[in-house]
Design a protein around this motif. Structure first.
Motif, PDB file in Angstrom:
ATOM      1  N   THR A  73       0.829  -1.210   0.000  1.00 35.42           N
ATOM      2  CA  THR A  73       0.000   0.000   0.000  1.00 35.42           C
ATOM      3  C   THR A  73       0.864   1.261   0.000  1.00 35.42           C
ATOM      4  O   THR A  73       2.062   1.225   0.291  1.00 35.42           O
ATOM      5  CB  THR A  73      -0.917   0.037   1.229  1.00 35.42           C
ATOM      6  N   ALA A  74       0.218   2.376  -0.277  1.00 30.40           N
ATOM      7  CA  ALA A  74       0.906   3.669  -0.248  1.00 30.40           C
ATOM      8  C   ALA A  74       1.437   3.962   1.147  1.00 30.40           C
ATOM      9  O   ALA A  74       2.513   4.560   1.307  1.00 30.40           O
ATOM     10  CB  ALA A  74      -0.046   4.770  -0.708  1.00 30.40           C
ATOM     11  N   GLU A  75       0.703   3.550   2.166  1.00 32.90           N
ATOM     12  CA  GLU A  75       1.145   3.788   3.545  1.00 32.90           C
ATOM     13  C   GLU A  75       2.441   3.040   3.848  1.00 32.90           C
ATOM     14  O   GLU A  75       3.248   3.492   4.671  1.00 32.90           O
ATOM     15  CB  GLU A  75       0.050   3.362   4.529  1.00 32.90           C
ATOM     16  N   ASP A  93      -5.079   3.586  -0.305  1.00 27.00           N
ATOM     17  CA  ASP A  93      -4.148   2.456  -0.399  1.00 27.00           C
ATOM     18  C   ASP A  93      -3.309   2.476  -1.669  1.00 27.00           C
ATOM     19  O   ASP A  93      -2.180   1.960  -1.673  1.00 27.00           O
ATOM     20  CB  ASP A  93      -4.916   1.133  -0.340  1.00 27.00           C
ATOM     21  N   LEU A 129      -0.200   7.629  -3.724  1.00 30.35           N
ATOM     22  CA  LEU A 129       0.800   8.258  -2.874  1.00 30.35           C
ATOM     23  C   LEU A 129       1.120   9.636  -3.442  1.00 30.35           C
ATOM     24  O   LEU A 129       1.439   9.775  -4.623  1.00 30.35           O
ATOM     25  CB  LEU A 129       2.078   7.407  -2.839  1.00 30.35           C
ATOM     26  N   ALA A 142      -0.261   9.093   2.100  1.00 25.91           N
ATOM     27  CA  ALA A 142      -1.124   8.158   1.376  1.00 25.91           C
ATOM     28  C   ALA A 142      -2.522   8.746   1.261  1.00 25.91           C
ATOM     29  O   ALA A 142      -3.200   8.943   2.271  1.00 25.91           O
ATOM     30  CB  ALA A 142      -1.158   6.810   2.092  1.00 25.91           C
TER      31      ALA A 142
END
Length: 536
Positions: free
Chosen positions: A120-122, A167, A170, A164
């Protein structure tokens, strides 16, 4: 960049010459060096100057560690190994704001960790924050310095510029525009790791390593490191290799012996001696390329007469870089008439030939006379500071002789052990200093920052920054120093390039896709073995 010597160079050269009659005869040497038998499986056996010591993207400083990280982890982007252009990785596409400060990356839905969980971006935000918290212990933290909030100060606090949006999106906000940011994030330090919190700042344990790249770690020990193809990787269908083995060859002689016997498929990062290079050069499987490691001399522009660009240019033009590389360094380097190698220009045009620092005795004399020092009259003795290294001593003596012969200027070569050398730089105790930089990216702005931001004598900072530390607000930016492009750097000449290093490798003819480039970053994802290859 100093290389250790062969423990038994004589035995190596004797073996080369006894097994290949072309060494001492008029006959041609063998087409390929050593035994060549196509393998039956897709296992790539690689001698890469040692075994990886860490598999953590934040702690990987140089090959073979960075090569293992590139295979194990995938970033937002990757480098095309031939062109070094940014190509999709976890991100399928990206876009920027009109001013080049805000970048948005769109992550693919099917990117997975080796445990099957989604990337995910996180994961990227958390990993980058972790690297910043590790600080100077992470060798390439400074590459994140342009992200807003990466180096906050009490006077100008910022929230971290990477966030983020969901998900799969980004967004990254930069301190200053960078149109090459997608190429920068291909560097291993930007690759995500699977941690629950950014406070996890200890090195990742190799025993339970979770990765998201084309390969995963299957074994790590003194006898070698093994990577296996990852079935959960989104692009597994395009990966040809089933296994990669980093072979433990303690020195260059062992690596060459194993390669000659057909026990390994490629040798890189071996400290070949000049005579061994000469003997290996005729073979078709021997490769040489320019490496993005620059040796240059930086001026202390806070001192007269080095605050005069005419003086700096005169000294730069009086250096015969071709002779330094050919005679003093045995042809093992590439003369540098500019700060960045051609291959780092990407799609941009290279520096105009008229701007290159070519050897020009007459112009050097004219410029020195214009500055008020005709034939060197009244010019002070140059204090040239170098670190204690035999190769650098030879180069310094050669350049000092050129300045004396061409400009009638004398030089005192000041040789210091590393700690004393670093202390002298911080104390501003030199006129000219020998510096070196191993470039980590094709990003022009970042490379120029690394070259000039750590030498800040022209614009004194109230808080001098030790070399290797992350940038702080007080450190001048390239544009504050008048350095935004390579062309500008060649015009201002706060430093003068001397030579680029060369990289050497041996690669069996049945190996394809293993492309050596100026970053010394081949792609294992692109590598494949032709199991049907036969000797022509």
């Amino acid at each position: 960049m100093a290389k250790k010597r062969f423990p038994s160079i004589c035995s190596l050269l004797l073996a080369l010459c006894l097994t290949h009659s072309g060494c001492f005869s008029s006959g041609e040497p063998s087409t390929y060096y050593g035994k060549v038998v196509a393998p039956k499986t897709q296992e790539f056996r690689w001698s890469n100057g040692g075994l990886p010591q860490t598999f953590d993207p934040a702690f990987a400083a140089a090959p073979p560690d960075t090569d293992a990280v590139r295979a194990l982890f995938e970033g937002l982007t990757d480098y095309d190994p031939q062109t070094l252009a940014a190509v999709p990785g976890v991100a399928t596409r990206w876009e920027s704001s009109n001013d080049g400060r805000v970048w948005t990356f769109y992550l693919r839905d099917n990117a997975r960790w080796s445990n099957g969980e989604k990337v995910t971006a996180e994961d990227f935000v958390r990993s980058w924050e972790r690297t910043l918290k590790i600080g100077p212990l992470a060798p390439h933290t400074e590459l994140l310095a342009n992200i807003e909030g990466a180096t906050p100060t009490v006077s100008t606090p910022h929230s971290f510029g990477a966030r983020a949006l969901n998900d799969h999106v980004l967004q990254v906000t930069l301190e200053r525009p960078d149109n090459s940011f997608p190429a920068l994030v291909a560097h291993p330090v930007f690759r995500p790791v699977k941690v629950e919190a950014a406070d996890h700042t200890t090195r990742l344990d190799s025993h339970d390593l979770i990765s998201n790249g084309a390969f995963h770690l299957s074994a790590a020990g003194d006898d070698g490191v093994k990577l296996e193809r990852t079935k959960t990787y989104w692009d597994d269908a395009s990966v040809a290799l089933d296994r990669v083995t980093f072979v433990n060859t303690p020195d260059a002689e062992d690596a060459l012996s194993a390669y000659e016997a057909g026990e390994i498929d490629a040798v890189t990062n071996a400290p070949f001696e000049p005579l061994a290079l000469k003997l290996l050069t005729p073979y078709k499987d021997f490769r040489r390329s320019t490496y993005g490691a620059l040796t240059y001399y930086a001026f202390n522009t806070s001192r007269e007469p080095f605050d005069d660009v005419r003086v700096r240019e005169a000294l730069a033009l009086a250096i015969d870089r071709e002779r330094v590389s050919r005679d003093d360094l045995g042809g093992a380097t590439e003369p540098a008439g500019k700060f960045l190698p051609d291959a780092m220009s990407g799609e941009k045009p290279v520096v105009d030939k008229a701007e290159l620092l070519e050897h020009d005795v007459n112009k050097a004399k004219e410029l020195l006379a214009e500055a008020g020092y005709a034939n060197g009259a009244g010019f002070p003795v140059i204090r040239l500071l170098i670190n204690r290294n035999e190769q650098q001593r030879i180069v310094a003596q050669s350049i000092a002789a050129m300045w004396r012969a061409t400009l009638n200027i004398e030089t005192e070569i000041v040789i210091r052990n590393w700690d004393e050398y670093e202390a002298a730089i911080k104390a501003n105790d030199y006129d000219i200093v020998r510096r070196g930089l191993v470039m980590q990216t094709t990003n022009e702005l970042v490379n120029l920052r690394m070259l000039f931001e750590r030498d800040t004598h022209a614009t004194p900072s109230p808080s001098p920054v030790p070399e290797g530390s992350p940038r702080v607000e007080a450190s001048p930016l390239p544009e504050q120093l008048g350095v935004e492009t390579q062309a500008q750097a060649l015009k201002d000449l706060r430093a003068m390039p001397i030579y680029f290093a060369s990289s050497y490798s041996l690669v069996k003819p049945y190996v394809s896709g293993f492309d050596v480039n100026v970053l010394d970053a081949p792609s294992l994802k692109k590598t494949r073995l032709d199991t049907n290859w036969k000797q022509p």
